[in-house]
Design an enzyme around this catalytic site. Structure first.
Site, short mmCIF file in Angstrom:
data_model
loop_
_atom_site.label_atom_id
_atom_site.label_comp_id
_atom_site.label_asym_id
_atom_site.label_seq_id
_atom_site.Cartn_x
_atom_site.Cartn_y
_atom_site.Cartn_z
N LYS A 117 6.93 1.32 -5.62
CA LYS A 117 5.81 1.65 -4.73
C LYS A 117 4.98 2.72 -5.40
CE LYS A 117 4.51 0.46 -0.54
NZ LYS A 117 4.87 -0.78 0.17
N1 GLU Z 1 2.62 -3.78 0.25
C1 GLU Z 1 3.28 -4.96 0.70
C2 GLU Z 1 4.67 -4.64 1.21
O1 GLU Z 1 4.95 -3.54 1.59
C3 GLU Z 1 3.26 -6.06 -0.35
C4 GLU Z 1 3.97 -5.74 -1.62
C5 GLU Z 1 3.80 -6.79 -2.70
O2 GLU Z 1 3.24 -7.84 -2.42
O3 GLU Z 1 4.24 -6.51 -3.82
O4 GLU Z 1 5.51 -5.50 1.33
#
Ligand code: GLU
Length: 427
Positions: A117
């Site tokens: 993240k």
């Molecule tokens: N931000 C989204 C999540 O928390 C998508 C993450 C992604 O597609 O890599 O799942």
């Protein structure tokens, strides 16, 4: 505290710390799985954490320095995967928690990724488009050695979108001296994005809700839904669910809520918001206090906005049968206990909102193959994965006599632990 230490004690003072929230669930699942201490340390610590300082020349000529993070929690099952958020209250603890949730989420739906993240401390609402582009490009340049299609693949999250992904893809590609579409997912379709990706998180929420309804012998037409958040996740869930007959009785946003016991016309509400800038004052419903709307009696409540909306202070007011967590971390560990006592069927975030990262995986596969699928195929494969994952978690919960959330964590921790044991510790 960078490691998820044991035992975790959650109190009223710290219940909103996302890293502790992640730790509490991790701790319980690890204990039940009887994971040894060494494995707990490995799984409970981020693999890599990067802090960067990002100078940006603002439109008025001043130079501002922003702080950003990228955390890779685990790469045991594949490249780190997870979004980037732009928000004033981003902290390293929050990014750490969200990165670990991505590891568990990818493991729950059994796609070959680890978890990561990123976040940048900024207020995107007061930045111009030019400033946002400079910030995105410099942030990408600062984390460039950390990321890569085989290493760590960012995606959109809170306050980032396909435009931001296009800038990231371009910046990475300019440094690589060739176009690298698989460096990010959630891109515009014209740049290697996948069909169905913008809808995927909301669609996944709908799919798991439908699966839960089947267990209860209920039909969408007889099901009332309250959704908090009208952005990419909540807005899309509202639209898709109303199309198949669900009655969306309330939408709750940061600036107010709108209510119609017979079901809101979601397309008209979207139009109204576009024209007026707000969901309030909608002729097809009545305005309502946003806190009251969250606690309306309903069959399904979908918190699809931010963390910590259901806490020890308000969980006893929740009056839904199914809680489908569209956001990451909307429920605190203390609230979990209250919801369990109220017999709410919780579809935990790492399952409920996994549709997004699942179609991100499809996007990454398509980019690497240079061969693109039609929307029907994307949605069919998404449906298979969401159905299988939902069934596996619910069955596991029953077999092991734990709630759905702990079942999801146990399945996920076990899958990641298997990968680590097979790979061994390289030293
Ligand atoms: N931000 C989204 C999540 O928390 C998508 C993450 C992604 O597609 O890599 O799942």
């Amino acid at each position: 505290m960078a490691t998820l230490t044991s035992p975790v004690s959650i109190s009223l003072e710290n219940e909103k710390n996302p890293w502790l929230a992640a730790a509490a669930r991790f701790d319980e699942a690890a204990k039940r799985l009887k994971l040894d201490d060494g494995m707990r340390k490995v799984l409970g610590t981020s693999s890599k954490e990067l802090t960067v300082h990002i100078p940006v020349q603002l439109d008025d000529g001043r130079i501002e320095v922003f702080t950003g993070y990228r955390v890779q929690h685990s790469v045991a099952r594949g490249p780190a995967k997870g979004g980037i958020r732009f928000a004033p209250d981003v902290t390293l603890d929050e990014v750490r928690a969200l990165a670990s949730w991505m590891t568990w989420k990818c493991a729950v739906v059994n796609i070959p990724f680890g978890g990561g993240k990123g976040g940048v401390i900024c207020d995107p609402n007061i930045l111009s488009d030019t400033e946002l582009e400079k910030l995105t490009r410099r942030y990408t340049a600062e984390i460039i050695d950390f990321i890569g299609p085989e290493r760590d693949v960012p995606a959109p999250d809170v306050n980032t979108n396909e435009k931001v992904m296009a800038w990231m893809m371009d910046t990475y590609s300019m440094h690589a001296r060739h176009t690298v579409t698989a460096i990010v997912t959630g891109k515009p379709m014209a740049l290697g994005g996948s069909r169905g990706r913008p809808e995927a998180t909301g669609r996944g929420c709908m799919m798991v809700t439908q699966r839960a309804l089947r267990l209860m012998g209920k039909r969408p037409e007889d099901t009332s839904v309250v959704i908090q958040g009208f952005g990419n996740v909540g807005g899309m869930a509202a639209k898709l669910m109303s199309e198949v007959g669900f009655k969306i009785i309330a939408i709750v946003e940061y600036d107010g809520a709108v209510y119609n016991p017979n079901g809101l016309d979601i397309i008209a509400l979207q139009r109204h918001r576009k024209e007026t800038g707000s969901i309030t004052g909608f002729p097809g419903g009545e305005d309502m206090d946003k806190t009251e709307a969250m606690f309306l009696e309903c069959d399904v409540l979908i918190p699809a906005a931010t963390e910590n909306v259901i806490t020890s202070q308000n969980a006893h007011r929740v009056r839904c049968k199914i809680l489908c967590e569209g956001a990451n971390g909307p429920t605190t560990p203390l609230a979990d206990e209250i919801l369990a006592a109220q017999k709410v069927f919780v579809i935990p975030d790492i399952l409920a909102n996994a549709g997004g990262v699942t179609v991100s995986y499809f996007e990454w596969v398509q980019d690497r193959q240079g061969f693109f699928w039609n929307e029907q195929l994307v949605n069919k494969r998404l449906q298979e994965i969401m159905d299988e994952s939902f069934d596996a978690i619910v069955e596991y919960a029953q077999q092991h006599n734990v709630n759905n959330r702990i079942a999801a964590y146990m399945v996920a921790l076990d899958r990641v632990a298997v990968a680590i044991r097979l790979r061994g510790i390289y030293a």
